[in-house]
Design a protein around this motif. Structure first.
Motif, PDB file in Angstrom:
ATOM      1  N   ASN A 131       0.858  -1.297  -0.012  1.00 44.85           N
ATOM      2  CA  ASN A 131      -0.076  -0.166  -0.112  1.00 44.85           C
ATOM      3  C   ASN A 131       0.846   0.996   0.126  1.00 44.85           C
ATOM      4  OD1 ASN A 131       0.928  -0.202   2.608  1.00 44.85           O
ATOM      5  ND2 ASN A 131      -0.948   0.036   3.572  1.00 44.85           N
ATOM      6  N   LYS A 132       2.056   1.259   0.024  1.00 46.93           N
ATOM      7  CA  LYS A 132       3.053   2.412   0.034  1.00 46.93           C
ATOM      8  C   LYS A 132       3.709   2.350  -1.332  1.00 46.93           C
ATOM      9  CE  LYS A 132       4.090   2.573   4.861  1.00 46.93           C
ATOM     10  NZ  LYS A 132       5.457   2.476   5.979  1.00 46.93           N
ATOM     11  N   GLY A 133       3.282   1.598  -2.149  1.00 39.73           N
ATOM     12  CA  GLY A 133       4.149   1.353  -3.362  1.00 39.73           C
ATOM     13  C   GLY A 133       5.360   0.782  -3.607  1.00 39.73           C
ATOM     14  N   ASN A 134       5.737  -0.038  -2.486  1.00 43.50           N
ATOM     15  CA  ASN A 134       6.835  -0.577  -2.286  1.00 43.50           C
ATOM     16  C   ASN A 134       7.110  -1.978  -2.894  1.00 43.50           C
ATOM     17  OD1 ASN A 134       8.166   1.575  -0.871  1.00 43.50           O
ATOM     18  ND2 ASN A 134       7.840   0.729   0.957  1.00 43.50           N
ATOM     19  N   THR A 135       7.866  -2.228  -3.693  1.00 40.81           N
ATOM     20  CA  THR A 135       8.341  -3.469  -4.321  1.00 40.81           C
ATOM     21  C   THR A 135       9.166  -4.360  -3.196  1.00 40.81           C
ATOM     22  OG1 THR A 135      10.316  -3.112  -5.369  1.00 40.81           O
ATOM     23  CG2 THR A 135       8.397  -2.593  -6.680  1.00 40.81           C
ATOM     24  N   PRO A 136       9.350  -5.585  -3.471  1.00 40.38           N
ATOM     25  CA  PRO A 136      10.344  -6.106  -2.487  1.00 40.38           C
ATOM     26  C   PRO A 136      11.759  -5.744  -2.476  1.00 40.38           C
ATOM     27  CG  PRO A 136       9.137  -7.921  -3.605  1.00 40.38           C
ATOM     28  CD  PRO A 136       8.729  -6.468  -4.305  1.00 40.38           C
ATOM     29  N   LEU A 137      12.107  -5.124  -3.481  1.00 43.41           N
ATOM     30  CA  LEU A 137      13.430  -4.159  -3.533  1.00 43.41           C
ATOM     31  C   LEU A 137      13.399  -3.111  -2.676  1.00 43.41           C
ATOM     32  CD1 LEU A 137      16.418  -4.745  -4.707  1.00 43.41           C
ATOM     33  CD2 LEU A 137      15.653  -3.553  -6.860  1.00 43.41           C
ATOM     34  N   HIS A 138      12.503  -2.380  -2.724  1.00 43.12           N
ATOM     35  CA  HIS A 138      12.260  -1.019  -1.791  1.00 43.12           C
ATOM     36  C   HIS A 138      12.371  -1.857  -0.418  1.00 43.12           C
ATOM     37  CE1 HIS A 138      10.242   0.777  -5.144  1.00 43.12           C
ATOM     38  NE2 HIS A 138      10.540   1.959  -4.701  1.00 43.12           N
ATOM     39  N   GLU A 139      11.644  -2.959  -0.117  1.00 42.19           N
ATOM     40  CA  GLU A 139      11.459  -3.558   1.257  1.00 42.19           C
ATOM     41  C   GLU A 139      13.250  -3.715   1.863  1.00 42.19           C
ATOM     42  OE1 GLU A 139       9.150  -3.206   3.431  1.00 42.19           O
ATOM     43  OE2 GLU A 139       8.014  -2.286   1.998  1.00 42.19           O
ATOM     44  N   VAL A 140      13.861  -4.248   0.754  1.00 42.54           N
ATOM     45  CA  VAL A 140      15.208  -4.645   1.113  1.00 42.54           C
ATOM     46  C   VAL A 140      16.037  -3.445   1.705  1.00 42.54           C
ATOM     47  CG1 VAL A 140      17.282  -5.448   0.206  1.00 42.54           C
ATOM     48  CG2 VAL A 140      15.314  -6.830  -0.412  1.00 42.54           C
ATOM     49  N   MET A 141      15.699  -2.390   0.900  1.00 35.76           N
ATOM     50  CA  MET A 141      16.666  -1.165   0.984  1.00 35.76           C
ATOM     51  C   MET A 141      16.227  -0.680   2.367  1.00 35.76           C
ATOM     52  SD  MET A 141      18.463  -1.361  -1.460  1.00 35.76           S
ATOM     53  CE  MET A 141      18.291  -1.742  -3.344  1.00 35.76           C
ATOM     54  N   THR A 142      14.868  -0.791   3.040  1.00 37.07           N
ATOM     55  CA  THR A 142      14.732  -0.351   4.291  1.00 37.07           C
ATOM     56  C   THR A 142      14.648  -1.025   5.495  1.00 37.07           C
ATOM     57  OG1 THR A 142      12.185  -0.607   3.878  1.00 37.07           O
ATOM     58  CG2 THR A 142      13.228   1.533   3.125  1.00 37.07           C
ATOM     59  N   GLY A 143      14.795  -2.218   5.093  1.00 33.75           N
ATOM     60  CA  GLY A 143      14.816  -3.160   6.319  1.00 33.75           C
ATOM     61  C   GLY A 143      16.155  -3.615   7.016  1.00 33.75           C
ATOM     62  N   PRO A 184       9.704   3.635  -8.821  1.00 32.58           N
ATOM     63  CA  PRO A 184       9.485   4.581  -7.755  1.00 32.58           C
ATOM     64  C   PRO A 184       8.249   4.100  -6.898  1.00 32.58           C
ATOM     65  CG  PRO A 184       8.682   5.522  -9.655  1.00 32.58           C
ATOM     66  CD  PRO A 184       9.275   4.491 -10.260  1.00 32.58           C
ATOM     67  N   ASN A 185       8.328   4.252  -5.668  1.00 35.01           N
ATOM     68  CA  ASN A 185       7.119   3.903  -4.721  1.00 35.01           C
ATOM     69  C   ASN A 185       6.061   5.308  -4.826  1.00 35.01           C
ATOM     70  OD1 ASN A 185       8.222   5.832  -2.913  1.00 35.01           O
ATOM     71  ND2 ASN A 185       8.858   4.205  -1.564  1.00 35.01           N
ATOM     72  N   LEU A 186       5.056   5.165  -3.828  1.00 36.15           N
ATOM     73  CA  LEU A 186       4.055   6.277  -3.870  1.00 36.15           C
ATOM     74  C   LEU A 186       4.803   7.591  -3.230  1.00 36.15           C
ATOM     75  CD1 LEU A 186       0.884   4.594  -2.514  1.00 36.15           C
ATOM     76  CD2 LEU A 186       1.566   4.952  -4.825  1.00 36.15           C
ATOM     77  N   ALA A 187       5.858   7.514  -2.544  1.00 38.57           N
ATOM     78  CA  ALA A 187       6.753   8.592  -2.188  1.00 38.57           C
ATOM     79  C   ALA A 187       7.624   9.298  -2.955  1.00 38.57           C
ATOM     80  CB  ALA A 187       7.399   8.332  -0.993  1.00 38.57           C
ATOM     81  N   GLY A 188       7.642   8.522  -4.334  1.00 38.77           N
ATOM     82  CA  GLY A 188       8.488   8.948  -5.264  1.00 38.77           C
ATOM     83  C   GLY A 188       9.971   8.430  -5.104  1.00 38.77           C
ATOM     84  N   LYS A 189      10.229   7.789  -4.199  1.00 40.14           N
ATOM     85  CA  LYS A 189      11.428   7.150  -3.944  1.00 40.14           C
ATOM     86  C   LYS A 189      11.969   5.742  -4.709  1.00 40.14           C
ATOM     87  CE  LYS A 189      13.276  10.091  -1.067  1.00 40.14           C
ATOM     88  NZ  LYS A 189      13.658   9.825   0.363  1.00 40.14           N
TER      89      LYS A 189
END
Length: 207
Positions: A131-143, A184-189
């Motif tokens: 729901n934040k537009g994050n893919t698994p790769l986004h989650e890897v970066m923030t985990g 990009p996710n919903l925050a544009g990152k």
């Protein structure tokens, strides 16, 4: 009792059986597919949307308390991490505390009979977003990376160089499987931007 028992009934039945003090060899016995009780339970993890969710972790903890072996795998060489990654509702976030009690005891490099590690299973739908537009790769970066267990049972965080090496390996695996660093996710990152931010935080001693 209805044809399908609910979470409370299942927990009560498991407690009743374990109160008879079965031997660890009984608790870790394998069925015809090679699955133990713990592997079977993890296979049917249904995420936070399930009415049985509240009873899942108590069941896991109960089995572990009585000697369930987290390192075992089935006839397909699939570990508890393979099962968790392949659960039907993996579109939901896997609880961090669940990974925390499993990962130190499992060979994360173990491949199943198809050559898939648990990471391959988790990366199957690399374009899916939450729901934040994050893919698994986004989650890897923030985990954050899990602490490792020493021989004496103590836990410690990996060094900066170890974190970077492990991070790079995960990112490389996901990219090889088709994940994009530029989505990009919903925050544009994008994952690429989050990677720069994560490394800067690590350089300052943060997680």
């Amino acid at each position: 009792m209805s044809g399908r028992i609910d979470g409370a009934e299942k927990l009560a039945l498991v407690k009743l059986l374990l109160d008879t003090n079965p031997r660890p060899s009984t608790l870790n016995a394998r069925d015809q597919s090679g699955a133990t009780a713990l592997l079977r339970l993890i296979t049917y993890y249904e995420g936070s949307s399930s009415s049985q969710h509240a009873y899942f972790m108590p069941l896991v903890n109960l089995l572990l308390l009585h000697g369930a072996d987290r390192s075992l795998y089935d006839n397909k060489n699939q570990t508890v991490l393979h099962k968790l990654a392949s659960s039907a509702t993996y579109n939901e976030e896997i609880p961090f505390h669940l990974l925390d009690i499993l990962i130190p005891f499992v060979d994360i490099n173990q491949a199943d009979v198809h050559g898939w590690t648990a990471l391959h299973s988790m990366a199957r739908n690399l374009r899916a977003v939450n729901n934040k537009g994050n893919t698994p790769l986004h989650e890897v970066m923030t985990g954050r990376l899990i602490r490792r267990e020493n021989e004496d049972g103590s836990l410690e965080w990996p060094t900066l160089s170890e974190k970077i090496q492990a991070h790079d390996e995960i990112i490389s695996t996901l990219q090889d499987a088709g994940a994009s660093m530029d989505q990009p996710n919903l925050a544009g990152k994008t994952p690429a931007q989050l990677l720069v931010e994560k490394r800067a935080k690590w350089e300052k001693g943060g997680e």
